[in-house]
Design a protein around this motif. Sequence first.
Motif, PDB file in Angstrom:
ATOM      1  N   HIS A 153      71.628  51.231  39.586  1.00  0.00           N
ATOM      2  CA  HIS A 153      72.371  52.456  39.303  1.00  0.00           C
ATOM      3  C   HIS A 153      72.274  53.415  40.497  1.00  0.00           C
ATOM      4  O   HIS A 153      71.376  54.236  40.581  1.00  0.00           O
ATOM      5  CB  HIS A 153      71.794  53.107  38.047  1.00  0.00           C
ATOM      6  CG  HIS A 153      72.803  53.870  37.260  1.00  0.00           C
ATOM      7  ND1 HIS A 153      72.769  53.949  35.889  1.00  0.00           N
ATOM      8  CD2 HIS A 153      73.880  54.596  37.639  1.00  0.00           C
ATOM      9  CE1 HIS A 153      73.793  54.688  35.464  1.00  0.00           C
ATOM     10  NE2 HIS A 153      74.467  55.101  36.506  1.00  0.00           N
ATOM     11  N   SER A 163      74.201  57.149  30.509  1.00  0.00           N
ATOM     12  CA  SER A 163      74.418  55.810  29.947  1.00  0.00           C
ATOM     13  C   SER A 163      75.587  55.715  28.983  1.00  0.00           C
ATOM     14  O   SER A 163      76.224  54.666  28.888  1.00  0.00           O
ATOM     15  CB  SER A 163      73.143  55.328  29.250  1.00  0.00           C
ATOM     16  OG  SER A 163      72.808  56.178  28.159  1.00  0.00           O
ATOM     17  N   TRP A 193      64.423  52.973  33.274  1.00  0.00           N
ATOM     18  CA  TRP A 193      65.581  52.745  34.142  1.00  0.00           C
ATOM     19  C   TRP A 193      65.280  53.297  35.528  1.00  0.00           C
ATOM     20  O   TRP A 193      64.322  54.049  35.717  1.00  0.00           O
ATOM     21  CB  TRP A 193      66.821  53.409  33.542  1.00  0.00           C
ATOM     22  CG  TRP A 193      68.114  52.910  34.124  1.00  0.00           C
ATOM     23  CD1 TRP A 193      69.027  53.610  34.856  1.00  0.00           C
ATOM     24  CD2 TRP A 193      68.633  51.582  34.021  1.00  0.00           C
ATOM     25  NE1 TRP A 193      70.084  52.820  35.210  1.00  0.00           N
ATOM     26  CE2 TRP A 193      69.861  51.558  34.707  1.00  0.00           C
ATOM     27  CE3 TRP A 193      68.167  50.417  33.426  1.00  0.00           C
ATOM     28  CZ2 TRP A 193      70.648  50.414  34.822  1.00  0.00           C
ATOM     29  CZ3 TRP A 193      68.951  49.269  33.529  1.00  0.00           C
ATOM     30  CH2 TRP A 193      70.168  49.272  34.218  1.00  0.00           C
ATOM     31  N   TRP A 229      65.166  57.022  29.626  1.00  0.00           N
ATOM     32  CA  TRP A 229      66.457  57.688  29.454  1.00  0.00           C
ATOM     33  C   TRP A 229      66.288  59.099  28.906  1.00  0.00           C
ATOM     34  O   TRP A 229      67.095  59.993  29.211  1.00  0.00           O
ATOM     35  CB  TRP A 229      67.366  56.857  28.562  1.00  0.00           C
ATOM     36  CG  TRP A 229      67.942  55.706  29.323  1.00  0.00           C
ATOM     37  CD1 TRP A 229      67.551  54.401  29.289  1.00  0.00           C
ATOM     38  CD2 TRP A 229      68.990  55.795  30.299  1.00  0.00           C
ATOM     39  NE1 TRP A 229      68.292  53.663  30.178  1.00  0.00           N
ATOM     40  CE2 TRP A 229      69.194  54.490  30.794  1.00  0.00           C
ATOM     41  CE3 TRP A 229      69.784  56.825  30.787  1.00  0.00           C
ATOM     42  CZ2 TRP A 229      70.155  54.207  31.770  1.00  0.00           C
ATOM     43  CZ3 TRP A 229      70.740  56.553  31.749  1.00  0.00           C
ATOM     44  CH2 TRP A 229      70.914  55.254  32.234  1.00  0.00           C
ATOM     45  N   LEU A 268      75.543  48.583  28.110  1.00  0.00           N
ATOM     46  CA  LEU A 268      74.269  48.813  27.429  1.00  0.00           C
ATOM     47  C   LEU A 268      73.505  47.504  27.232  1.00  0.00           C
ATOM     48  O   LEU A 268      72.513  47.247  27.907  1.00  0.00           O
ATOM     49  CB  LEU A 268      74.499  49.515  26.085  1.00  0.00           C
ATOM     50  CG  LEU A 268      75.021  50.957  26.175  1.00  0.00           C
ATOM     51  CD1 LEU A 268      75.173  51.539  24.775  1.00  0.00           C
ATOM     52  CD2 LEU A 268      74.108  51.831  27.013  1.00  0.00           C
ATOM     53  N   LYS A 272      71.915  48.638  30.686  1.00  0.00           N
ATOM     54  CA  LYS A 272      71.059  49.818  30.633  1.00  0.00           C
ATOM     55  C   LYS A 272      70.129  49.891  29.426  1.00  0.00           C
ATOM     56  O   LYS A 272      69.193  50.695  29.431  1.00  0.00           O
ATOM     57  CB  LYS A 272      71.938  51.075  30.687  1.00  0.00           C
ATOM     58  CG  LYS A 272      72.783  51.166  31.944  1.00  0.00           C
ATOM     59  CD  LYS A 272      73.714  52.347  31.899  1.00  0.00           C
ATOM     60  CE  LYS A 272      74.604  52.396  33.132  1.00  0.00           C
ATOM     61  NZ  LYS A 272      75.565  51.248  33.165  1.00  0.00           N
TER      62      LYS A 272
END
Length: 338
Positions: A153, A163, A193, A229, A268, A272
């Motif tokens: 990312h 996200s 992440w 996140w 997703l 992520k």
Amino acid sequence: MRILIIGGTGTISSAITRQLAESEHELWLLNRGNRRDEVPEGVKQIIADIDDEAEVLRLIGDTQFDAVCEFIGFVPQQVERDHRLFAGRTRQYVYISSASAYNKPARNYVINEGTTLANPHWQYSRDKIACEELLMKYYREEGFPVTIVRPSHTYCERSVPLSVHGTKGSWQVLKRMMEGKPVIIHGDGSSLWTMTWNEDFARGYIGLLGNPHAIGEAFQIMSDESLTWNQIYEAAAAALGVSLKPYYVSSQYLNDVAPAAYDLEGNLTGDKAVSVVFDCTKLKRVVPGFKATVRFEEGVRRCVAYILSHPECQQEDPEFDQWTDRVVAALEDAKLKI
């Protein structure tokens, strides 16, 4: 070195273009010229559609390159085209793949270049894998000098990397934060992440150009900073000077109810939603001294400052806004029925 970048004005490649333009290298860009005003002085531009192979060959003539850098190759047919154009014309062909190509979920949350490539959830990732396999076939069978780079990312000042958002980017999510509305976070926000500022990525990438240890190899380039996140969304809210109102929704539910255009199964489940920590030891061994220096807390502040001062970055997305409200209302209603 004489370096040709195919693309050169995107999120990742624009930072590489700027840094190379400030060096002693001879830099060429091959693209359609849609962002000419963003190209630094001294950079040679080839304005063409790369799929018009005859025109590209006419424009480059018998020019030889030390490195050809592909940023807009997504399917094997495009890699085959590049092979026809540049085999015998470059000492190195650097292909941008994707860390989403790694197996989801992988057997180990610590990811390195040896992690299995397999992603049943995202066609984009499967296409990148196919491109890698074809390029390595060219390398093994005829010595085509390929280097594969897998970013994760990577972001710049034009957009805050989040996200769950619609087709027009993350502005509508930021707007919801500023309006005090709930913001969807997948899962419970605790998965890990990695965000990488594009200028940090560029330094690692440039270190691979002309590097004999990079030929026939794959490298991932990321920051060493791992964030949940929750931390990512909280940092965005803090940069806006507002309080975050998270609304947690399972990734599977989001996959099931999101419009197909959001491609949340790929974004997703195929990327992520899975905790990953990237091990960039291989890159640091080949590019001594590489270090990502921009923490996400600082990077997101730069993003927010830029976006708030550039109205063209504030793309309204009422469809996503309404969809978010419907998801929240449906789940709240379900709570009352239990």
